[in-house]
Design a protein around this motif. Structure first.
Motif, PDB file in Angstrom:
ATOM      1  N   TYR A   1      -4.465  11.156   8.583  1.00 20.23           N
ATOM      2  CA  TYR A   1      -4.932  11.389   7.153  1.00 20.23           C
ATOM      3  C   TYR A   1      -4.016  12.676   6.491  1.00 20.23           C
ATOM      4  O   TYR A   1      -3.444  12.579   5.279  1.00 20.23           O
TER       5      TYR A   1
ATOM      6  N   ALA B   1      -7.803   8.709  -4.872  1.00 20.53           N
ATOM      7  CA  ALA B   1      -7.703   7.533  -3.855  1.00 20.53           C
ATOM      8  C   ALA B   1      -7.059   6.524  -4.452  1.00 20.53           C
ATOM      9  O   ALA B   1      -6.305   5.721  -3.731  1.00 20.53           O
TER      10      ALA B   1
ATOM     11  N   ASN C   1      -9.559   3.597   3.450  1.00 23.85           N
ATOM     12  CA  ASN C   1     -10.247   4.375   4.349  1.00 23.85           C
ATOM     13  C   ASN C   1      -9.953   5.814   4.024  1.00 23.85           C
ATOM     14  O   ASN C   1     -10.577   6.601   4.867  1.00 23.85           O
ATOM     15  N   GLY C   2      -9.162   6.123   3.244  1.00 25.00           N
ATOM     16  CA  GLY C   2      -8.941   7.614   2.983  1.00 25.00           C
ATOM     17  C   GLY C   2      -7.434   7.933   3.589  1.00 25.00           C
ATOM     18  O   GLY C   2      -7.035   9.228   3.219  1.00 25.00           O
ATOM     19  N   SER C   3      -7.108   7.408   4.479  1.00 21.40           N
ATOM     20  CA  SER C   3      -5.778   7.392   4.866  1.00 21.40           C
ATOM     21  C   SER C   3      -4.617   6.117   4.856  1.00 21.40           C
ATOM     22  O   SER C   3      -3.454   6.342   4.972  1.00 21.40           O
TER      23      SER C   3
END
Length: 542
Positions: free
Chosen positions: A8, A244, A278-280
């Motif tokens: 991330y 995001a 998924n955030g990364s």
């Protein structure tokens, strides 16, 4: 070779250097789901609370929301009204006879076994939203984003996964909340356009009081459809905020470019797929081959929405000016505001607890501006200073309101536009300095908060100026002023600095001495008086 990092922190750092490559063309469209600000839900009388997620689970539900057998939907026409407002604002072709369909699938948070939406005959279509270089910060002078359709549909409930207990909890507070789904054409070719559109659409639904537009609470949710060099479309879901959305597009763009560069474009990008964030990184959810067959069918329990052209015309006439029109008005005669200040009066924030609405602030500004202008012309006290009202309202009043936590609605019961005009005239004529004015304004608002003032009639500006000795000293004794300036030079205690100021080597440093004089006099002596006296003492001729 394009590297796509997985961790991330590393991905975030790498994506900050992102640029589109001219040989790999981005093509992108958006699907935006917007929860509507209705009193009740779409097909029941349950309360539609915008903060449903903070309420006790399943406390905002009716028999229909939880799909008890035998219950039937009843359309909430307030959602239709809000749909009309948005459709007109987006220049859509409104369907005079739209109807609802059933989209069949079963999750625990959709107990009906289907979602009521509009598939075959949506509410509106063929709209557009223009983006402008000066207003929206895009690279081209202007660009129209075409809108395929708007459809009214019900929201689902929410699932909460408990990994420790290996169970899923269901909260149906959100179930049957009214939504508008807006689908654009794939007209976006860079990230600036995507970001600008999302912000502009978000501001529009707030401006029309259709929705809170908050991405963080799920009141607005964005899905992205994108492709590179006309390969198959990839849909990105589970994007909780603007950051995001941008990072997911950047990551996915680089992922697909790497596939094409490695020679796997035809093999790996030949069929559409849905991916999550998924955030990364983006992760595959399903491919075209596993896409759900929703088995759409007309809903037999709901009649068509039949509209007359007169109803649409009536809505159009009552619709407020859209934000672009307001910005254009504010940045031209007679207001001539900077775009930054105009946006403060126009662009709604996403704060859930606001001290003012932007319409309220804008009207307060308009009333104050015209009252001030008329007073200057009527009293013949020089030229109108068009920036004076906006500077004091936006840069002083709003800061004080935020500091003291006073709603504008409360403050303007005492500090009415007429009373603020009186205050501005004192500044305009030089009866009080800006520094003294700031002290006076903050004191007035403190008194309002303490309820010492509760009406316009209780506020006597002249009395307060006299009481706190804030009036500008217009006829100061020359000997007194000379002594004050000499004391300032002595306290500076820097012979070289004073010598350089006198010789002209450091001309700008004269402003430092003047600033010290303004500070010692608390702004009651004009800067021009200090300028003359320091030049006299130091024998300055420049």
């Amino acid at each position: 070779m394009l590297r796509v990092k997985r961790r991330y922190g590393a991905a975030t750092s790498y994506l900050s250097k992102f640029t589109l490559l001219p040989q790999y063309k981005l093509k992108c469209g958006l699907e935006i789901h917007t929860q509507l600000n209705t009193a009740n839900k779409l097909f029941s009388l349950s309360t539609n609370d915008p903060f449903h997620s903070s309420k006790s689970p399943n406390s905002l539900t009716s028999h229909f929301d939880i799909a008890l057998p035998g219950t039937q939907p009843k359309l909430n026409y307030e959602a239709v009204l809000l749909g009309l407002k948005l459709s007109v604002a987006l220049n859509c072709k409104i369907n005079l006879n739209s109807h609802f369909d059933r989209k069949h699938y079963f999750y625990g948070d959709q107990p009906l076994g289907y979602q009521i939406t509009q598939h075959f005959s949506p509410f509106a279509s063929d709209g557009q939203m223009p983006l402008w270089q000066d207003i929206d910060d895009i690279d081209t002078k202007s660009k129209n984003i075409n809108i395929i359709q708007l459809q009214i549909e019900q929201d689902t409930g929410k699932s909460l996964y408990k990994d420790v207990d290996k169970i899923t909890l269901i909260d149906l507070n959100r179930s049957n909340v009214p939504l508008i789904e807006m689908v654009t054409e794939p007209d976006f070719s860079d990230l600036k356009e995507i970001r600008a559109f999302i912000k502009k659409y978000q501001n529009l639904v707030r401006h029309l009081d259709i929705s809170t537009g908050d991405l963080e609470t799920g009141a607005m949710r964005v899905d992205v459809n994108m492709s590179i060099n006309e390969f198959a479309r990839v849909e990105l879901k589970n994007l909780p905020n603007t950051s995001a959305i941008m990072n997911a597009i950047k990551y996915e763009y680089q992922r697909q470019v790497k596939i094409i560069k490695d020679g796997g474009g035809m093999e790996h990008l030949s069929s559409a797929e849905t991916r999550g964030w998924n955030g990364s990184s983006t992760v595959k959810l399903r491919s075209k081959e596993t896409t759900i067959d929703y088995r759409y069918m007309p809903d037999p329990e709901l009649p068509s929405i039949s509209l007359s052209p007169d109803a649409i015309e009536s809505i159009a006439k009552r619709l407020p000016p859209i934000p672009d029109e307001i910005l254009n008005k504010l940045t031209h005669e007679p207001y001539n505001l900077s775009l930054k200040d105009a946006k403060i009066l126009t662009i709604s924030s996403n704060s859930q607890v606001e001290l003012y609405t932007h319409e309220e602030l804008r009207n307060y500004y308009f009333d104050t501006f015209h009252s001030y202008n008329n007073a200057v012309l009527k009293e013949k006290i020089g030229k109108v200073k068009p920036k004076l009202p906006i500077n004091w309202i936006v840069h002083e009043l709003l800061g004080d309101l935020n500091k003291l936590k006073i709603p504008l609605l409360e403050a303007k019961k005492v500090l009415t536009p007429q009373k603020l005009k009186d205050f501005l005239i004192l500044i305009h004529k030089g009866d009080i300095s800006s520094a003294s004015g700031k002290l006076l304004l903050f004191h007035i608002l403190e008194m309002i908060k303490k309820e010492n003032f509760s009406s316009e009639g209780q506020l006597n500006l002249e009395k307060l100026i006299s009481q706190y000795d804030l009036a500008t000293i217009k006829a100061i004794d020359s000997n007194d002023l000379q002594k004050l300036c000499q004391d300032i030079i002595t306290q500076v205690n820097d012979d070289r600095l004073i010598s350089d100021i006198a010789s002209g080597k450091r001309r700008n440093s004269l402003k430092f001495l003047i600033g010290q004089g303004m500070r010692y006099s608390q702004g009651r002596i004009k800067a021009q008086e200090f300028d003359k006296m320091f030049k006299k003492i130091l024998n300055i001729t420049y």
